[in-house]
Design a protein around this motif. Structure first.
Motif, short mmCIF file in Angstrom:
data_model
loop_
_atom_site.label_atom_id
_atom_site.label_comp_id
_atom_site.label_asym_id
_atom_site.label_seq_id
_atom_site.Cartn_x
_atom_site.Cartn_y
_atom_site.Cartn_z
N TRP A 311 0.84 -1.21 0.00
CA TRP A 311 0.00 0.00 0.00
C TRP A 311 0.87 1.25 0.00
O TRP A 311 0.62 2.19 -0.76
CB TRP A 311 -0.90 -0.04 1.24
CG TRP A 311 -1.45 1.30 1.64
CD1 TRP A 311 -2.46 1.99 1.02
CD2 TRP A 311 -1.01 2.11 2.74
NE1 TRP A 311 -2.67 3.18 1.68
CE2 TRP A 311 -1.80 3.29 2.74
CE3 TRP A 311 -0.05 1.96 3.73
CZ2 TRP A 311 -1.63 4.29 3.68
CZ3 TRP A 311 0.11 2.95 4.67
CH2 TRP A 311 -0.67 4.10 4.64
N ASP A 314 2.49 1.59 -3.49
CA ASP A 314 1.49 1.93 -4.53
C ASP A 314 1.02 3.38 -4.40
O ASP A 314 0.63 4.00 -5.41
CB ASP A 314 0.29 0.99 -4.43
CG ASP A 314 0.59 -0.37 -5.06
OD1 ASP A 314 1.46 -0.44 -5.95
OD2 ASP A 314 -0.04 -1.36 -4.65
N THR A 315 1.05 3.92 -3.18
CA THR A 315 0.60 5.31 -2.99
C THR A 315 1.74 6.32 -3.12
O THR A 315 1.55 7.49 -2.82
CB THR A 315 -0.06 5.46 -1.61
OG1 THR A 315 0.82 4.99 -0.59
CG2 THR A 315 -1.37 4.68 -1.55
N LEU A 326 -2.14 9.64 2.22
CA LEU A 326 -1.89 8.60 1.22
C LEU A 326 -3.18 7.94 0.75
O LEU A 326 -3.25 7.44 -0.37
CB LEU A 326 -0.96 7.53 1.81
CG LEU A 326 0.49 7.98 2.08
CD1 LEU A 326 1.27 6.85 2.72
CD2 LEU A 326 1.16 8.42 0.79
N HIS A 328 -6.51 5.20 1.83
CA HIS A 328 -6.47 3.80 2.21
C HIS A 328 -7.84 3.18 2.07
O HIS A 328 -8.87 3.85 2.00
CB HIS A 328 -6.01 3.66 3.67
CG HIS A 328 -6.85 4.44 4.64
ND1 HIS A 328 -8.07 4.01 5.08
CD2 HIS A 328 -6.64 5.67 5.22
CE1 HIS A 328 -8.58 4.89 5.90
NE2 HIS A 328 -7.75 5.92 6.01
#
Length: 646
Positions: A311, A314-315, A326, A328
């Motif tokens: 995560w 990817d952010t 970011l 989620h």
């Protein structure tokens, strides 16, 4: 050997031994120099024969260490006349430690180059190790030359170098604060400046603002310092830090993490693309893969940790953005919440489940059941009671497996608590659909074989405390499954044939709990045993038939021989009878012939007599003298009887 341990008593022998030691030292230096030239551009990826030899370093390195310490003990406690005999062995011990030091430094250099080990601690370990050999050589030469003062100094420096080399080697393997980590605070304050000399300074948590982060709301915490860096520190930076740089990669700072491994064609972290980030790729390989990280017996990243790192990458892999900035999903937020609570020392609270079905009115239950039956008719799946005595439900989608997916399963949510058995094998269910399964808290049997679920989806079964049977045959589930099964005490049977689960891990989990795990290996073994048994039975039957056929054939041959013998006996008997008849007939014929001949002779005599009488009578009538009588014919001899055939 006695000449080699001479020390000062025979100057000529001592001089030769000193020259020999210097020659060995020159050869040793030449070998190290040659290795430096040959391997200065080595990739450091490990593997191969040189890496195999290099890994003998921990075994051989203790030879000079132990011997030098023994020499020091002898020199301290072996003084006086009583210790002369023991001290006489010192030159030999110094020879052994010198040779052991040469071997350990050479293979240590091979290990360093073949596995690409670098960092602050590595050169310190290497040079202090070389210093051990050099001071060992000086101690040997001065001992042989009888220079007691220089010998004592050289031996002291050699033992001191052993301590330094051992400390820096330990820092490479265990970290620089290994010795002082559990020391009382006053001792730690004194030792750490000495123990960290030449290394990266006093060890700290390396997480900026950790004390304040724990007081900040979860979504306002900086993702890198609060979550990513602790994961890396626990699982990665032991081998990729300032003091130990394995594979030419450092992961102890954000800048160096993004810079990646020196000379590598693959980025360790590719911001915005976790799938192509080498860190994630290697962490998700099979555990027995040579490139799996972390290697060996180190604890692997958990599925939740991999989710968090993926995560973050990817952010954008930011160093200063918060969780909220970011962005989620709820799944990621849950993983972050667990980690945050664990870091704060709190126990992760379980979500309390309140049963709904039992408090519904009868009318509401009937309405929900009616709607579920309508859905069953519409989507062509089976919905019926467990038995005549138990009105709880069993669901089977075998007739609708090609069309039955997450949306169809969602129609069962209103009656989720009333479902006891759920068979959605070979359906189109995905991880999203497992959220509906999560609500079936009374579920006892669950068939998921042949579906598309992954580790992420199977995590939804954790609250199903009544689950007794779980079939995951032919899915993509991995060893992460066993983490989710630990809270399901009633589970009795688990089928994981043709999944990505390691059979050894499955067996280990099976032994740790009261659970039967079927990995398919047993079935294959049974099938193989059945084939072997059938073949053995067929072979036995064939052998018995062959034996019976042989007995029958032998009997047939024996009968034929007996019949032939009987026929031959009968033929001989007939031949003997025929021969006897022929012999008797021959006798009769011979007797008949003899009788005929006798009769003919008698008749001839009679005819001759009659003729003579007639002639006499005629002569008398004519008055002439009678003619002389005809000679009497000789009787024919009877034929001689032929001898009988034997």
């Amino acid at each position: 050997m006695s000449k080699m341990i001479s020390h000062g008593k025979d100057k000529e022998v001592s001089a030769k031994n000193i020259k020999f030691a210097l020659v060995l030292a020159i050869i040793w230096a030449a070998i190290l120099g040659g290795l430096w030239i040959a391997m200065r551009n080595a990739s450091g990826e490990g593997g191969g024969f040189l890496n195999f030899v290099g890994r003998l370093h921990p075994l051989i390195v203790h030879i000079p260490i132990g011997i030098l310490v023994v020499v020091g003990v002898i020199e301290i406690f072996g003084r006086g006349k009583k210790g002369e005999t023991v001290r006489g062995s010192v030159p030999m011990l110094l020879w052994f430690s010198f040779l052991g030091g040469i071997g350990s430094t050479i293979i240590g250099y091979l290990l360093m180059r073949s596995e690409g080990i670098a960092g602050l601690a590595m050169p310190l370990h290497m040079w202090t190790g070389i210093a051990v050999v050099v001071f060992n050589l000086l101690a040997l030469i001065t001992k042989l030359a009888g220079k007691s003062g220089a010998y004592a100094l050289s031996l002291f420096l050699a033992i001191a170098a052993v301590g330094a080399a051992g400390h820096y080697g330990g820092a490479l393997v265990h970290g620089k604060n290994y010795l002082t980590e559990n020391a009382p605070e006053p001792i730690k304050k004194v030792l750490e400046p000495i123990m960290f000399l030449g290394l990266g300074g006093v060890e700290n948590d390396e997480i900026d603002g950790e004390e304040t982060e724990t007081e900040i709301a979860l979504e306002q915490q900086v993702a890198y310092t609060a979550f990513v860096q602790p994961i890396l520190k626990a699982k990665c930076t032991e081998c990729h830090n300032e003091d130990k740089i394995k594979g030419k990669l450092r992961m102890d700072t954000h800048e160096l993490l993004l810079a990646g491994a020196e000379g590598s064609d693959y980025p360790t972290v590719e911001p915005g693309d976790a799938e192509n980030s080498e860190m994630i790729v290697r962490a998700t390989l099979e555990p027995d893969d040579d490139d799996f990280m972390p290697p060996g017996e180190n604890d692997p990243l958990t599925p939740e940790e991999i989710k968090i790192l993926s995560w973050w990458i990817d952010t954008g892999a930011s160093v200063d953005e918060t969780v909220a900035e970011l962005g989620h999903e709820d799944e990621i937020l849950g993983a972050l919440a667990v980690m945050d609570a664990t870091r704060k020392g709190a126990e992760v609270e379980k979500i309390v489940w309140l049963p709904e079905w039992e408090i519904l009115s009868d009318e509401e239950r009937e309405t929900r059941l009616a709607d579920a039956h309508v859905a069953a008719d519409q989507f062509n799946f089976s919905l019926m009671p467990i038995s005549a005595e138990d009105n709880r439900l069993r669901v089977n989608v075998i007739n609708a497996s090609k069309e039955f997916g997450d949306e169809q399963l969602k129609t069962l949510e209103p009656i989720a608590e009333h479902i006891l058995w759920l068979d959605i094998a070979r359906s189109q269910i995905t991880d999203e659909g497992m959220k509906t399964v999560n609500k079936m808290r009374n579920l006892e049997r669950l068939h998921l074989e042949g579906t598309k679920i992954t580790d992420s989806g199977i995590a939804e079964i954790e609250p199903l405390e009544n689950l007794q049977y779980l079939n995951l045959y032919g899915t993509e589930i991995t060893d992460a499954l066993f983490t989710h099964l630990q809270g399901i005490p009633k589970l009795q049977k688990l089928f994981v044939w043709q999944t990505k689960i390691n059979p050894a891990t499955a067996r280990s989990f099976e032994r740790s709990v009261n659970l039967e795990v079927n990995t398919g290996i047993d079935l294959v073994a049974v099938a193989a045993a059945k084939v072997v048994a059938e073949k053995e039975a067929a072979d036995k039957a064939a052998a018995e038939k062959a034996a019976a056929d042989k007995v029958a054939a032998d009997k047939k041959v024996a009968d034929a021989k007996a019949a032939a013998a009987k026929t031959a006996a009968e033929d001989k008997k007939k031949a003997d009878a025929a021969k006897k008849v022929a012999e008797e007939k021959a006798k009769a014929d011979a007797a008949a012939k003899m009788a005929a001949e006798k009769k003919a002779a008698a008749k001839a005599i009679k005819d001759a007599a009659d003729k003579a009488a007639a002639a006499k009578s005629s002569a008398e009538e004519k008055g002439t003298p009678p003619a002389a009588p005809a000679p009497k014919p000789e009787p024919t001899a009877a034929p001689k009887e032929q001898p009988k055939a034997q």
